[in-house]
Structures are given as structure tokens and as C-alpha cells.
Design a protein around this motif. Structure first.
Motif, short mmCIF file in Angstrom:
data_model
loop_
_atom_site.label_atom_id
_atom_site.label_comp_id
_atom_site.label_asym_id
_atom_site.label_seq_id
_atom_site.Cartn_x
_atom_site.Cartn_y
_atom_site.Cartn_z
N SER A 1 60.77 42.23 54.49
CA SER A 1 60.90 43.57 53.92
C SER A 1 59.91 43.82 52.80
N GLY A 2 59.30 42.76 52.26
CA GLY A 2 58.35 42.91 51.17
C GLY A 2 58.98 42.60 49.83
N LEU A 3 58.16 42.11 48.90
CA LEU A 3 58.65 41.79 47.56
C LEU A 3 59.12 43.05 46.86
N GLY A 4 60.31 43.01 46.31
CA GLY A 4 60.88 44.17 45.63
C GLY A 4 61.49 45.18 46.56
N GLN A 5 61.48 44.92 47.85
CA GLN A 5 62.04 45.85 48.82
C GLN A 5 63.28 45.24 49.45
N GLY A 6 63.83 45.91 50.47
CA GLY A 6 64.97 45.37 51.20
C GLY A 6 66.25 45.45 50.39
N LEU A 7 67.14 44.51 50.66
CA LEU A 7 68.45 44.46 50.02
C LEU A 7 68.58 43.16 49.25
N PRO A 8 68.12 43.12 48.00
CA PRO A 8 68.13 41.87 47.24
C PRO A 8 69.53 41.32 46.98
N ALA A 9 70.53 42.19 46.94
CA ALA A 9 71.89 41.73 46.66
C ALA A 9 72.62 41.29 47.92
N ARG A 10 71.97 41.38 49.08
CA ARG A 10 72.64 41.02 50.33
C ARG A 10 72.88 39.52 50.43
N VAL A 11 71.91 38.74 49.99
CA VAL A 11 72.00 37.29 50.10
C VAL A 11 72.74 36.73 48.89
N PRO A 12 73.86 36.04 49.06
CA PRO A 12 74.58 35.46 47.92
C PRO A 12 73.86 34.24 47.37
N TYR A 13 73.99 34.04 46.08
CA TYR A 13 73.36 32.89 45.41
C TYR A 13 71.88 32.80 45.77
#
Length: 203
Positions: free
Chosen positions: A73-85
Motif C-alpha cells: 500500500s506504500g509507506l504512510g498509506q493503507g491501514l496501519p492500525a490493522r496489524v496488531p503489535y
């Protein structure tokens, strides 16, 4: 330990003996300890335990890897909170979500180069102790990366190991830099010329 025994003795029986002990111990732990059985069950059928939350971390990590696709998705894009830990146990999934399969393979290739150089150092060094030490350090890094990446991708049951040089944690970072320093020192010793009979290094 088993790998070092194999390197020192060159006897395949040590590897077979170690694998047999590992399989026996793993089966015993699965039968006796409930948390081990749950970890294995969630690995075998993660979707079944998703609603109860037992496999939430594993499934969300797999969702993050899937959403990254080939190029991410690219750095700073996508869903950063989707992946736990994302900064510790599942940083591999976060990299896959941001950089995709291409970026994740590039990171794994860098680890492979480190391990390859460590094993090449073990082959080149003349000191028997240095040979075992270099091989053990290189294999320990390879094993750590395999356990982390295998757990996040669902290849093996999930564990809580840190990813070398990536996961958040000061002691892990210091230990891995010490590992690299030892490999560099052994490599430097391997590249030095053999000492002359009189005690002076040959040119």
C-alpha cells in the motif's frame, strides 16, 4: 546445539536424534500443556478461533499481508492500525502490508545475505572454536528469522520472538549487534595471513 554437534562430528545421526527428540517433546507438550495445545489448534484452524479472539493476532496479520499484495500500500498509506503489535511481534506483517511481497522478500534477502556471510566465515576460519562459533551465530539468526516469519505467515505455530534489527526492544537490538560484531571479528581473523614459522605473519 544439535547443528553444532553435526558440524563438529559430521554425523547425520545427531540431526536425526535431535529431530526425534524435538517431535517427541512437542507432542508431549501438546498433550500436557493447555496453552501449547491452544496455540497449535489456532495455527491449524485459525478461522475457527477468530471470533473468540484466540487467533485474532494471527488472522489480522494475515489480512495485512493479503492487503499489501505484490507492491504494498506504500509507506504512510493503507491501514496501519490493522496489524496488531506492528512494532514488535508482527512487524513482518506490517512490512508486508506497506511494501508488499516484493519489499518483504527484499528484507528476507538481506537476512539471507547475513546468514550466508556468517556461514562463509565459518568455512574460511582456521580456528576450530571460531568455526563453531561463527556457524552457531549464523544459524541462530537464521532460526530466529524462520520462527518469526513462519509464525506470522502461518507456516508454523506463532511465537513471541523478536525480528532481528526490526522489532522494538533494546536488549534484542544490542544482542544482535553483538552477534554481528563477533562474526566480523571472526571474519577478520579468517582473512589474516597465516603466521610464518618464525612468528611473523607472512606477506
Amino acid at each position: 546445539f544439535v547443528v553444532l554437534l553435526y558440524i563438529a562430528t559430521e554425523r547425520l545421526s545427531w540431526l536425526l536424534f535431535g529431530i526425534t527428540l524435538f517431535v517427541s517433546g512437542a507432542f508431549f507438550a501438546y498433550q500436557v500443556f493447555n496453552h501449547v495445545a491452544l496455540r497449535v489448534d489456532t495455527w491449524l484452524d485459525a478461522g475457527r478461533y477468530y471470533d473468540s479472539g484466540e487467533s485474532y493476532q494471527l488472522m489480522e496479520g494475515l489480512f495485512g499481508l493479503a492487503s499489501g499484495g505484490i507492491l504494498g500500500s506504500g509507506l504512510g498509506q493503507g491501514l496501519p492500525a490493522r496489524v496488531p503489535y506492528a512494532s514488535t511481534d508482527f512487524i513482518v506483517a506490517a512490512i508486508g502490508e506497506k511494501l508488499g511481497l516484493t519489499g518483504l522478500m527484499a528484507v528476507l534477502l538481506l537476512y539471507a545475505i547475513l546468514v550466508e556471510r556468517g556461514l562463509r566465515t565459518a568455512i574460511a576460519v582456521r580456528d576450530p572454536f571460531g568455526k563453531l562459533l561463527a556457524a552457531g551465530l549464523a544459524f541462530s539468526m537464521a532460526l530466529q528469522v524462520f520462527v518469526v516469519v513462519g509464525g506470522v505467515t502461518g507456516l508454523i505455530p506463532l511465537t513471541g520472538l523478536t525480528t532481528p534489527f526490526l522489532s522494538y526492544g533494546g536488549s534484542s537490538l544490542v544482542a544482535n549487534w553483538a552477534l554481528i560484531a563477533l562474526l566480523l571479528r571472526i571474519s577478520d581473523s579468517a582473512r589474516r595471513p597465516r603466521p610464518a614459522p618464525g612468528g611473523r605473519p607472512s606477506t
